[in-house]
Design a protein around this motif. Structure first.
Motif, PDB file in Angstrom:
ATOM      1  N   TRP A  20      -8.425  -4.141 -31.979  1.00 55.53           N
ATOM      2  CA  TRP A  20      -9.482  -4.760 -33.077  1.00 55.53           C
ATOM      3  C   TRP A  20      -9.444  -6.267 -32.789  1.00 55.53           C
ATOM      4  CZ3 TRP A  20     -13.183  -2.592 -36.056  1.00 55.53           C
ATOM      5  CH2 TRP A  20     -13.286  -1.413 -36.389  1.00 55.53           C
ATOM      6  N   ASP A  68     -22.531   2.265 -30.357  1.00 56.33           N
ATOM      7  CA  ASP A  68     -21.639   2.058 -31.094  1.00 56.33           C
ATOM      8  C   ASP A  68     -20.119   1.358 -30.176  1.00 56.33           C
ATOM      9  OD1 ASP A  68     -20.507   1.486 -33.553  1.00 56.33           O
ATOM     10  OD2 ASP A  68     -19.629   3.631 -33.805  1.00 56.33           O
ATOM     11  N   GLN A  69     -20.488   0.842 -29.429  1.00 50.50           N
ATOM     12  CA  GLN A  69     -19.441  -0.064 -28.446  1.00 50.50           C
ATOM     13  C   GLN A  69     -18.863  -1.204 -28.998  1.00 50.50           C
ATOM     14  OE1 GLN A  69     -21.747  -0.784 -25.014  1.00 50.50           O
ATOM     15  NE2 GLN A  69     -21.954   1.412 -24.437  1.00 50.50           N
ATOM     16  N   HIS A  71     -16.689  -1.809 -31.764  1.00 50.56           N
ATOM     17  CA  HIS A  71     -15.286  -1.600 -32.103  1.00 50.56           C
ATOM     18  C   HIS A  71     -14.311  -0.594 -31.476  1.00 50.56           C
ATOM     19  CE1 HIS A  71     -15.857   1.543 -34.805  1.00 50.56           C
ATOM     20  NE2 HIS A  71     -16.750   0.770 -35.216  1.00 50.56           N
ATOM     21  N   PRO A  72     -13.144  -0.737 -31.254  1.00 48.09           N
ATOM     22  CA  PRO A  72     -12.256   0.133 -30.773  1.00 48.09           C
ATOM     23  C   PRO A  72     -11.938   1.321 -31.698  1.00 48.09           C
ATOM     24  CG  PRO A  72     -11.044  -1.933 -31.126  1.00 48.09           C
ATOM     25  CD  PRO A  72     -12.542  -1.990 -31.626  1.00 48.09           C
ATOM     26  N   GLU A  73     -10.954   2.260 -31.288  1.00 48.61           N
ATOM     27  CA  GLU A  73     -10.950   3.842 -32.080  1.00 48.61           C
ATOM     28  C   GLU A  73     -10.160   2.935 -33.534  1.00 48.61           C
ATOM     29  OE1 GLU A  73     -11.283   6.856 -31.602  1.00 48.61           O
ATOM     30  OE2 GLU A  73     -12.496   6.056 -30.015  1.00 48.61           O
ATOM     31  N   TRP A  74     -10.297   3.890 -34.526  1.00 48.55           N
ATOM     32  CA  TRP A  74      -9.690   3.609 -35.850  1.00 48.55           C
ATOM     33  C   TRP A  74      -8.323   3.986 -35.971  1.00 48.55           C
ATOM     34  CZ3 TRP A  74     -12.468   0.872 -39.181  1.00 48.55           C
ATOM     35  CH2 TRP A  74     -13.850   0.550 -39.209  1.00 48.55           C
ATOM     36  N   SER A  76      -5.227   6.105 -37.533  1.00 46.00           N
ATOM     37  CA  SER A  76      -5.405   7.043 -38.301  1.00 46.00           C
ATOM     38  C   SER A  76      -5.074   6.921 -39.820  1.00 46.00           C
ATOM     39  CB  SER A  76      -4.130   8.147 -37.820  1.00 46.00           C
ATOM     40  OG  SER A  76      -2.950   7.698 -37.840  1.00 46.00           O
ATOM     41  N   ARG A  83     -13.231   2.325 -43.907  1.00 47.22           N
ATOM     42  CA  ARG A  83     -13.641   2.211 -42.523  1.00 47.22           C
ATOM     43  C   ARG A  83     -14.945   1.593 -42.866  1.00 47.22           C
ATOM     44  NH1 ARG A  83     -11.982   7.400 -41.562  1.00 47.22           N
ATOM     45  NH2 ARG A  83     -14.155   8.190 -41.496  1.00 47.22           N
ATOM     46  N   HIS A  87     -15.984  -2.057 -41.227  1.00 47.34           N
ATOM     47  CA  HIS A  87     -16.968  -2.166 -40.285  1.00 47.34           C
ATOM     48  C   HIS A  87     -18.030  -3.447 -40.565  1.00 47.34           C
ATOM     49  CE1 HIS A  87     -20.655  -0.190 -38.193  1.00 47.34           C
ATOM     50  NE2 HIS A  87     -19.792  -0.338 -37.272  1.00 47.34           N
TER      51      HIS A  87
END
Length: 133
Positions: A20, A68-69, A71-74, A76, A83, A87
């Motif tokens: 992130w 939706d590029q 941000h990276p993966e959230w 867990s 979130r 965002h």
């Protein structure tokens, strides 16, 4: 003890993932910030010309990052409200960089107040003057 997390990550109780931080830096470094700021201003100008008012931040970021590029993966374990807060804050702080560069502007708390900034207006006038020669 000082909180080392970026302001846009302050809604989460977990450390900011490196991915992130890297994404934020990639979107706000000088070269990329100018490129995206210009793209944002062009989109804003087009929407204002067509509708008479600015796009929402959501519309702006959907245009610039259609898949939706952004941000990276959230990590867990983060709830939907956390979130959503991250965002929103992440997008706002990316846009603040474009505002600092003079590409865009807006009135805080005023919906659809996005507009082009002084850098965009100056470059647009210079480009039109060059065409007129």
């Amino acid at each position: 003890m000082t909180d080392s997390r970026p302001i846009w990550w302050s809604a989460a109780d977990v450390e900011t993932p490196d991915a992130w931080i890297a994404a934020f830096r990639a979107l706000t470094n000088d070269e990329r910030s100018d490129e995206l700021g210009l793209a944002a201003a062009i989109f804003i100008a087009r929407i204002r010309r067509r509708t008479g008012r600015g796009p929402t931040f959501s519309e702006l970021f959907s245009e610039l990052f259609p898949h939706d590029q952004l941000h990276p993966e959230w990590p867990s374990g983060l709830t939907y409200p956390v979130r959503a807060t991250i965002h929103h804050a992440f997008r706002l702080h990316v846009a603040i960089q474009w505002k600092r560069g003079g590409w865009i502007s807006w009135d805080p708390g005023v919906e659809r107040s996005l507009r082009v900034g002084p850098t965009f207006r100056e470059r647009s006038r210079a480009r039109q003057a060059a065409r007129a020669r």
